[in-house]
Write a protein that holds these residues in place. Sequence first.
Motif, PDB file in Angstrom:
ATOM      1  N   ARG A  18       0.833  -1.195   0.000  1.00 29.17           N
ATOM      2  CA  ARG A  18       0.000   0.000   0.000  1.00 29.17           C
ATOM      3  C   ARG A  18       0.871   1.249   0.000  1.00 29.17           C
ATOM      4  NH1 ARG A  18      -4.999  -2.064   1.513  1.00 29.17           N
ATOM      5  NH2 ARG A  18      -4.859  -4.149   2.465  1.00 29.17           N
ATOM      6  N   ALA A  19       0.316   2.353  -0.420  1.00 31.54           N
ATOM      7  CA  ALA A  19       1.070   3.612  -0.426  1.00 31.54           C
ATOM      8  C   ALA A  19       1.521   3.976   0.978  1.00 31.54           C
ATOM      9  CB  ALA A  19       0.217   4.729  -1.029  1.00 31.54           C
ATOM     10  N   PHE A  20       0.650   3.706   1.971  1.00 27.49           N
ATOM     11  CA  PHE A  20       0.995   3.943   3.371  1.00 27.49           C
ATOM     12  C   PHE A  20       1.036   2.583   4.066  1.00 27.49           C
ATOM     13  CE2 PHE A  20      -1.116   7.694   1.783  1.00 27.49           C
ATOM     14  CZ  PHE A  20      -0.280   8.724   2.201  1.00 27.49           C
ATOM     15  N   ALA A  21       2.196   2.207   4.524  1.00 27.88           N
ATOM     16  CA  ALA A  21       2.366   0.875   5.118  1.00 27.88           C
ATOM     17  C   ALA A  21       1.488   0.718   6.345  1.00 27.88           C
ATOM     18  CB  ALA A  21       3.825   0.670   5.490  1.00 27.88           C
ATOM     19  N   GLN A  22       0.835  -0.437   6.428  1.00 30.50           N
ATOM     20  CA  GLN A  22       0.013  -0.768   7.584  1.00 30.50           C
ATOM     21  C   GLN A  22       0.269  -2.217   7.970  1.00 30.50           C
ATOM     22  OE1 GLN A  22      -3.880   0.692   5.689  1.00 30.50           O
ATOM     23  NE2 GLN A  22      -4.182   1.219   7.847  1.00 30.50           N
ATOM     24  N   THR A 133      -8.304   7.322  -3.584  1.00 32.92           N
ATOM     25  CA  THR A 133      -6.969   7.757  -3.122  1.00 32.92           C
ATOM     26  C   THR A 133      -6.990   9.109  -2.422  1.00 32.92           C
ATOM     27  OG1 THR A 133      -6.444   8.784  -5.265  1.00 32.92           O
ATOM     28  CG2 THR A 133      -5.775   6.480  -4.929  1.00 32.92           C
ATOM     29  N   LYS A 134      -8.106   9.862  -2.522  1.00 33.27           N
ATOM     30  CA  LYS A 134      -8.103  11.208  -1.958  1.00 33.27           C
ATOM     31  C   LYS A 134      -9.413  11.612  -1.280  1.00 33.27           C
ATOM     32  CE  LYS A 134      -7.102  16.035  -3.108  1.00 33.27           C
ATOM     33  NZ  LYS A 134      -6.055  16.152  -2.051  1.00 33.27           N
ATOM     34  N   LEU A 135     -10.539  11.413  -1.958  1.00 36.29           N
ATOM     35  CA  LEU A 135     -11.780  12.043  -1.514  1.00 36.29           C
ATOM     36  C   LEU A 135     -12.465  11.327  -0.356  1.00 36.29           C
ATOM     37  CD1 LEU A 135     -13.338  13.077  -4.950  1.00 36.29           C
ATOM     38  CD2 LEU A 135     -11.960  14.447  -3.369  1.00 36.29           C
ATOM     39  N   GLU A 136     -12.233  10.037  -0.197  1.00 36.41           N
ATOM     40  CA  GLU A 136     -12.777   9.341   0.968  1.00 36.41           C
ATOM     41  C   GLU A 136     -11.965   9.738   2.197  1.00 36.41           C
ATOM     42  OE1 GLU A 136     -15.246   7.028   1.843  1.00 36.41           O
ATOM     43  OE2 GLU A 136     -16.204   7.566  -0.051  1.00 36.41           O
ATOM     44  N   HIS A 137     -12.659  10.231   3.223  1.00 34.70           N
ATOM     45  CA  HIS A 137     -11.990  10.659   4.461  1.00 34.70           C
ATOM     46  C   HIS A 137     -12.507   9.800   5.607  1.00 34.70           C
ATOM     47  CE1 HIS A 137     -10.258  14.087   2.402  1.00 34.70           C
ATOM     48  NE2 HIS A 137     -11.452  14.437   1.957  1.00 34.70           N
ATOM     49  N   ARG A 138     -11.771   8.735   5.904  1.00 34.10           N
ATOM     50  CA  ARG A 138     -12.230   7.782   6.923  1.00 34.10           C
ATOM     51  C   ARG A 138     -11.133   7.413   7.918  1.00 34.10           C
ATOM     52  NH1 ARG A 138     -16.971   5.871   5.593  1.00 34.10           N
ATOM     53  NH2 ARG A 138     -16.820   4.116   7.035  1.00 34.10           N
ATOM     54  N   TYR A 139      -9.896   7.709   7.594  1.00 32.37           N
ATOM     55  CA  TYR A 139      -8.785   7.223   8.402  1.00 32.37           C
ATOM     56  C   TYR A 139      -7.914   8.388   8.864  1.00 32.37           C
ATOM     57  CZ  TYR A 139     -10.276   2.880   6.213  1.00 32.37           C
ATOM     58  OH  TYR A 139     -11.034   1.827   5.780  1.00 32.37           O
ATOM     59  N   PRO A 140      -7.366   8.298  10.081  1.00 38.02           N
ATOM     60  CA  PRO A 140      -6.559   9.415  10.598  1.00 38.02           C
ATOM     61  C   PRO A 140      -5.174   9.525   9.962  1.00 38.02           C
ATOM     62  CG  PRO A 140      -6.624   7.622  12.200  1.00 38.02           C
ATOM     63  CD  PRO A 140      -7.584   7.250  11.105  1.00 38.02           C
ATOM     64  N   GLN A 141      -4.666   8.430   9.368  1.00 42.73           N
ATOM     65  CA  GLN A 141      -3.280   8.431   8.894  1.00 42.73           C
ATOM     66  C   GLN A 141      -3.132   8.872   7.442  1.00 42.73           C
ATOM     67  OE1 GLN A 141      -5.027   5.690   9.922  1.00 42.73           O
ATOM     68  NE2 GLN A 141      -3.702   4.264  11.072  1.00 42.73           N
ATOM     69  N   PHE A 142      -4.220   8.831   6.651  1.00 37.98           N
ATOM     70  CA  PHE A 142      -4.073   9.079   5.211  1.00 37.98           C
ATOM     71  C   PHE A 142      -5.416   9.462   4.603  1.00 37.98           C
ATOM     72  CE2 PHE A 142      -4.237   4.495   6.196  1.00 37.98           C
ATOM     73  CZ  PHE A 142      -5.491   4.175   5.678  1.00 37.98           C
ATOM     74  N   GLY A 144      -8.098   8.953   1.432  1.00 37.30           N
ATOM     75  CA  GLY A 144      -8.492   7.811   0.619  1.00 37.30           C
ATOM     76  C   GLY A 144      -8.592   6.528   1.422  1.00 37.30           C
ATOM     77  N   LEU A 145      -8.600   5.406   0.713  1.00 40.03           N
ATOM     78  CA  LEU A 145      -8.799   4.097   1.340  1.00 40.03           C
ATOM     79  C   LEU A 145      -7.509   3.306   1.495  1.00 40.03           C
ATOM     80  CD1 LEU A 145     -12.065   2.970  -0.538  1.00 40.03           C
ATOM     81  CD2 LEU A 145     -11.868   4.173   1.651  1.00 40.03           C
ATOM     82  N   ASN A 146      -6.404   3.803   0.930  1.00 42.84           N
ATOM     83  CA  ASN A 146      -5.103   3.126   1.042  1.00 42.84           C
ATOM     84  C   ASN A 146      -5.217   1.660   0.620  1.00 42.84           C
ATOM     85  OD1 ASN A 146      -2.324   3.161   1.590  1.00 42.84           O
ATOM     86  ND2 ASN A 146      -2.637   2.353   3.656  1.00 42.84           N
ATOM     87  N   LEU A 147      -5.727   1.445  -0.593  1.00 45.04           N
ATOM     88  CA  LEU A 147      -5.901   0.092  -1.114  1.00 45.04           C
ATOM     89  C   LEU A 147      -4.572  -0.469  -1.605  1.00 45.04           C
ATOM     90  CD1 LEU A 147      -9.199   0.663  -3.140  1.00 45.04           C
ATOM     91  CD2 LEU A 147      -8.949  -0.104  -0.759  1.00 45.04           C
ATOM     92  N   SER A 148      -4.514  -1.759  -1.755  1.00 51.29           N
ATOM     93  CA  SER A 148      -3.283  -2.406  -2.225  1.00 51.29           C
ATOM     94  C   SER A 148      -3.014  -2.027  -3.683  1.00 51.29           C
ATOM     95  CB  SER A 148      -3.401  -3.924  -2.101  1.00 51.29           C
ATOM     96  OG  SER A 148      -4.373  -4.414  -3.015  1.00 51.29           O
ATOM     97  N   TRP A 149      -1.750  -2.201  -4.080  1.00 51.36           N
ATOM     98  CA  TRP A 149      -1.349  -1.865  -5.452  1.00 51.36           C
ATOM     99  C   TRP A 149      -2.191  -2.620  -6.465  1.00 51.36           C
ATOM    100  CZ3 TRP A 149       0.290  -4.349  -9.808  1.00 51.36           C
ATOM    101  CH2 TRP A 149       0.886  -3.566 -10.807  1.00 51.36           C
ATOM    102  N   TYR A 179      -2.652  11.940  -9.940  1.00 48.16           N
ATOM    103  CA  TYR A 179      -2.282  11.003  -8.891  1.00 48.16           C
ATOM    104  C   TYR A 179      -0.762  10.921  -8.835  1.00 48.16           C
ATOM    105  CZ  TYR A 179      -1.835   6.566  -6.349  1.00 48.16           C
ATOM    106  OH  TYR A 179      -1.487   5.588  -5.438  1.00 48.16           O
ATOM    107  N   GLU A 180      -0.182  11.280  -7.718  1.00 43.03           N
ATOM    108  CA  GLU A 180       1.272  11.441  -7.615  1.00 43.03           C
ATOM    109  C   GLU A 180       2.039  10.165  -7.938  1.00 43.03           C
ATOM    110  OE1 GLU A 180       2.144  12.964  -3.767  1.00 43.03           O
ATOM    111  OE2 GLU A 180       1.234  14.934  -4.134  1.00 43.03           O
ATOM    112  N   ARG A 181       1.432   9.021  -7.722  1.00 38.92           N
ATOM    113  CA  ARG A 181       2.150   7.759  -7.911  1.00 38.92           C
ATOM    114  C   ARG A 181       1.703   7.041  -9.178  1.00 38.92           C
ATOM    115  NH1 ARG A 181       3.847   6.302  -2.328  1.00 38.92           N
ATOM    116  NH2 ARG A 181       4.017   4.137  -2.980  1.00 38.92           N
ATOM    117  N   TRP A 182       1.198   7.794 -10.192  1.00 35.01           N
ATOM    118  CA  TRP A 182       0.632   7.157 -11.378  1.00 35.01           C
ATOM    119  C   TRP A 182       1.649   6.282 -12.104  1.00 35.01           C
ATOM    120  CZ3 TRP A 182       2.547   8.045 -16.260  1.00 35.01           C
ATOM    121  CH2 TRP A 182       3.307   9.203 -16.461  1.00 35.01           C
TER     122      TRP A 182
END
Length: 391
Positions: A18-22, A133-142, A144-149, A179-182
């Motif tokens: 994921r873009a943000f490791a969990q 990747t951006k518009l969903e606001h549900r998590y404190p760390q990031f 978007g949804l931080n889905l797998s690649w 998207y910065e990581r396109w």
Amino acid sequence: MTHPRAPYACDPARSRGRAFAQPESAMRTAFQRDRDRIIHSSAFRRLKEKTQVFVAHEGDAYRTRLTHSLEVAQIARTLARALAVDEDLAEAAALAHDLGHPPFGHSGEDALQDAMARFGGFDHNAQTLRVITKLEHRYPQFEGLNLSWETLEGVVKHNGPLMAKGDGPEVLPWGFSAYERWRELELHTHAGVEAQIAALSDDIAYNNHDIDDGLRSGILTLDQLMDLPLAGPVFRSVRKRFPDISEDILIHEAVRELIGLMVADVLAETRRRLAESGADNPEAVRALDQPVVAFSESMTEQLAAVRRFLYANLYLHYKVKRMKEKGKRVVRELFTAFLGDPQLLPTPWQASCDGASGQATARTVCDYIAGMTDRYAVEEHRKLFSVDGWR
């Protein structure tokens, strides 16, 4: 029961992450977590009142984006299981594929494309990437949804590569290039088998269910279908075998059998292509010059005839076109009003426009409208433009 995994299947244990490791879950694979995050998202819930063909409030019996997405996911799981690939990844891609659609179906998208033409454009697939990747606001760390690649890849490339090798971001719709990581999504290659399954499942679902909804609406008639390739022989066969059933049951049985025919065709053609390709891992599938999940040539030709019939007799029918034009007008007038005075936006959205450029403000307005349900868009339009009920 655990089924053996095909060598060309995506393996969640070998996900690119994921873009943000969990931390990994002790109970769910990476792809199962992705599916669950999609189902629990606000954007997914809003699909319940977004148009498929008929505006969502026209009747309870017609498909919405939500019921369509669930039907696509069901077909995708069937295909994935039969091909021994990852069912959860196929399901996640299927459930997410319409998250970027605006209200009023393709007519709403057309209106946003026109409105955003001078601000970078609008594309519902690119908007889906923006949502997750951006518009969903549900998590404190990031954001978007931080889905797998692999799930991101499936959402973006389920219809095939977006660019040729060596192309730059100028060939991409704005939402992808923004998207910065396109570059990490390898947009010049095909997606994995699971995402390709989601794409074909979408085709199977909407062709059959548009026939179903068209018949139940009264816009299409059974007599019109009888000489149509693919559909006609099935409807005639069901009528011959069950001469005394009601029209409702006849429609259901024929559509059920049509879906089965298409699923069987995809399985046979896909197995043939996989065997011929020699692909024995996911990267080999991505590197091929054509998709491996496909209809046969015969089915493709018959489906083209079905689509032509649906365009001429359903999508362009005056009753459907009238609702489409109303939807376009609602979206167009909302966009003009909000762009002209961003203080008309709800307070949280206004903050994104404070001190922003014209292009950034337009994108905020676009995001707000694209996230609306049909009903909410109509209500916002009424609040802004109707004087009914004034004293």
